[in-house]
Scaffold this active site. Structure first.
Site, PDB file in Angstrom:
ATOM      1  N   MET A 162       3.305  -6.484 -29.618  1.00 25.23           N
ATOM      2  CA  MET A 162       3.844  -5.168 -29.628  1.00 25.23           C
ATOM      3  C   MET A 162       5.505  -5.255 -30.027  1.00 25.23           C
ATOM      4  O   MET A 162       5.710  -5.227 -31.127  1.00 25.23           O
ATOM      5  CB  MET A 162       3.722  -4.821 -28.225  1.00 25.23           C
ATOM      6  CG  MET A 162       3.618  -3.146 -28.168  1.00 25.23           C
ATOM      7  SD  MET A 162       3.117  -2.438 -26.616  1.00 25.23           S
ATOM      8  CE  MET A 162       2.741  -0.769 -26.871  1.00 25.23           C
ATOM      9  N   CYS A 163       6.205  -5.654 -28.951  1.00 25.23           N
ATOM     10  CA  CYS A 163       7.595  -5.506 -29.177  1.00 25.23           C
ATOM     11  C   CYS A 163       8.476  -4.265 -29.359  1.00 25.23           C
ATOM     12  O   CYS A 163       7.797  -3.519 -29.704  1.00 25.23           O
ATOM     13  CB  CYS A 163       8.020  -6.510 -30.406  1.00 25.23           C
ATOM     14  SG  CYS A 163       7.345  -8.263 -30.342  1.00 25.23           S
ATOM     15  N   GLY A 164       9.530  -4.277 -28.905  1.00 26.74           N
ATOM     16  CA  GLY A 164      10.453  -3.145 -28.897  1.00 26.74           C
ATOM     17  C   GLY A 164      11.610  -3.371 -29.627  1.00 26.74           C
ATOM     18  O   GLY A 164      12.100  -4.619 -29.552  1.00 26.74           O
ATOM     19  N   ARG A 204       7.282  -2.561 -23.889  1.00 30.94           N
ATOM     20  CA  ARG A 204       6.788  -3.159 -25.070  1.00 30.94           C
ATOM     21  C   ARG A 204       7.094  -4.542 -25.270  1.00 30.94           C
ATOM     22  O   ARG A 204       6.343  -5.078 -26.262  1.00 30.94           O
ATOM     23  CB  ARG A 204       7.552  -2.310 -26.194  1.00 30.94           C
ATOM     24  CG  ARG A 204       7.176  -0.913 -26.173  1.00 30.94           C
ATOM     25  CD  ARG A 204       7.755  -0.128 -27.480  1.00 30.94           C
ATOM     26  NE  ARG A 204       7.212  -0.732 -28.771  1.00 30.94           N
ATOM     27  CZ  ARG A 204       6.178  -0.322 -29.442  1.00 30.94           C
ATOM     28  NH1 ARG A 204       5.572   0.796 -28.925  1.00 30.94           N
ATOM     29  NH2 ARG A 204       5.574  -0.625 -30.369  1.00 30.94           N
TER      30      ARG A 204
END
Lengths: 227, 309
Positions: free
Chosen positions: B1-3, B32
């Site tokens: 996901m990652c932000g 995230r």
């Protein structure tokens, strides 16, 4: 009117209070402040509520809506009004991707632009966008109407079934099996009704209509070599 | 996901508050990416002929005084420096290759995080709030900053695998997504002389941009080429010495939102990250179009170049 601030009350609690109106419609008008992009606001409503969200909303706002009228005084994140059944959702700003995805009924109005995949797999909803829509809008649309007052991105109406698409500006490209169709009187009439319902000032005569060429409905023996 | 998040100031009066404005942005994207976090802050620029080196070492007992004394002695160059938790920032006229070689020979456990006139990269494993606190992010000044909260997919959870990635002076990149042609691209770039520190796909994207810009391309030109040459899903935010850019892949698989006022440009994976910025209620808020290059540069402060395919 009841006002609730999301800086003091959780999303779950606000949604619970809105759902409680199912049993007894004691309070029909709601104002939700400080949304700050929180997800899943005013989801799953099923009464004739008027809900105003004062600010920008996160993902899936007003998803699965029935009967209620939800207004977002700001932008909406991914999947606004996804799977709406009836009622009305209005976004005063821009909407992110997949606005009105899979929705069966009701009216979604985006006064600004909607991003990619607006009305993806629409199943009966009416969507009116004051600005432009991104790529793959109305992808696999099965029923309903999509009105775009600005431009449409690539692959409009790709693999479309029976949804009707009206675009005033340019269409970057049409998707597979989507073609331009003649604008007959009944189409002008329904477009006028949709623009009226959305409160958007535009001339129906300035739009073009697109829909399914119905070439992908059934297996065609001419395509046998493709398999 | 990652932000991913970025904040680029147009109003210099906000520069003393850069870290304070940015910290809630980074922390709000912890959902995230809870594995690790990092950021690249631009500011406190050194003069002509000088460079800033950001070093990091996980050992809290490391004798940084001795390390800097050794560097000063062997490279015969004055070093102005300060420590920030597990990192130090050196300001010196010494050449990059000399510093790099000295570290490899004398302090192989100490990693060179960034090199440039303005950039400082700080990153590590742990919840973004812990990483922000560790480096006192909220106290930082500067002109622009980009950050990342990581949910690892392409390589292990480690300081090395966390973002931002840098492969050239003052240039760095944060990435949400995954690239599918990074192995082949890495080989090509290695042949062009680019040095890689990890097997991470995002580092390849950073290297791709540095390699093109080292050949004289502008940031905009390098990003336009990236649309054709990088295969996979990506939303990138890129920082340069005086610039800030955003690019999404043409399919737009990964989210992004931009906000702009007279005072700043802000980018985030989700609007939540922007909600506390001053004046956000009256900002222009929109989703960047897929396959379109957005660049802001201080040389053209307050004006934006937008191009696309």
């Amino acid at each position: 009117m009841r006002t609730i601030s999301l800086s003091e009350t959780s999303v779950r609690e606000v949604n619970r209070q809105l759902h409680d109106q199912t049993a007894e419609l004691a309070e029909a008008q709601w104002r939700i402040t400080d949304p700050e992009g929180r997800h899943a606001l005013a989801c799953g409503l099923d009464q004739t509520l008027e809900v105003e969200i004062d600010g920008h909303a996160g993902y899936y706002c007003a998803g699965m809506n029935q009967k209620a009228r939800v207004t977002i005084n700001g932008m909406a994140g991914v999947g606004v009004a996804e799977n709406m059944m009836s009622g009305q959702v209005r976004v005063k700003g821009n909407a992110s991707q997949s606005a009105g995805a899979t929705a069966h009924g009701g009216l979604l109005v985006v006064e600004g632009d909607a991003s990619a995949r607006c009305g993806i797999s629409m199943k009966g909803v009416d969507i009116v966008v004051g600005g432009s829509v991104g790529h793959l809008s109305a992808f696999m649309g099965q029923a309903g109407r999509l009105v775009v007052c600005g431009d449409a991105g690539e692959a409009l109406g790709d693999s479309i079934y029976e949804a009707r698409l009206y675009v005033r500006g340019s269409v970057k490209s049409l998707g597979a099996d989507c073609v331009e169709k003649a604008m007959r009187d009944e189409h002008l009439a329904e477009l006028r009704d949709l623009l009226d319902a959305a409160g958007i000032d535009a001339r129906a005569e300035d739009f073009r209509r697109y829909g399914s060429a119905r070439e992908l409905y059934n297996f065609k023996v001419d395509n046998a070599d493709e398999y | 996901m990652c932000g991913i998040v970025g904040l680029y100031l147009k109003d210099p009066a906000l520069e003393p508050r850069l870290g304070a404005l940015f910290e809630p942005m980074l922390v709000s994207m912890a959902d995230r990416g809870p594995d690790s976090a990092g950021f690249a802050v631009y500011g406190d620029e050194v003069g002509d002929g000088m460079l800033k080196f950001t070093l990091q070492n996980a050992d809290p007992a490391l004798d940084w005084d001795a390390l800097v004394a050794g560097l000063t002695r062997d490279l015969d160059a004055a070093i102005d420096w300060f420590r920030n938790a597990s990192a130090v920032v050196l300001k010196t006229r010494a050449a990059e290759a000399d510093v790099r070689n000295w570290l490899a020979d004398n302090a192989p456990d100490t990693r060179l995080m960034s090199v440039g006139r303005s950039i400082e990269i700080l990153k590590g494993v742990g919840h973004p709030k812990l990483v922000a606190d560790r480096f006192s992010l909220a106290q930082m000044h500067g002109s622009h900053i980009i950050g990342h909260t990581r949910m690892a997919t392409e390589s292990g959870v480690s300081m090395e695998g966390s973002h931002p990635f840098t492969t050239g002076e003052d240039l760095c990149l944060v990435h949400n997504g995954s690239l599918s042609n990074h192995n082949r691209l890495r080989l090509t770039l290695e042949r062009a002389g680019i040095r890689f520190q990890t097997d991470n796909d995002s580092e390849v994207a950073a290297a791709y941009l540095s390699e093109r810009m080292s050949r004289g391309e502008t940031l905009t030109e390098a990003l336009e080429a990236a649309i054709d040459d990088l295969d996979g899903f990506f939303t990138f935010t890129i920082g340069t010495r005086d610039g800030f850019a955003v690019l999404r892949d043409p399919i737009a698989c990964k989210p992004a939102v931009l906000a702009e006022t007279d005072a700043f440009v802000a980018m985030a994976s989700e609007y939540r990250a922007l909600a506390k910025l001053p004046g956000i209620a009256h900002a222009r808020v929109w989703e960047p179009e897929p396959g379109r290059v957005y660049v802001w540069e201080h040389s053209t402060r307050a004006s934006m170049q937008e191009t696309g395919t």
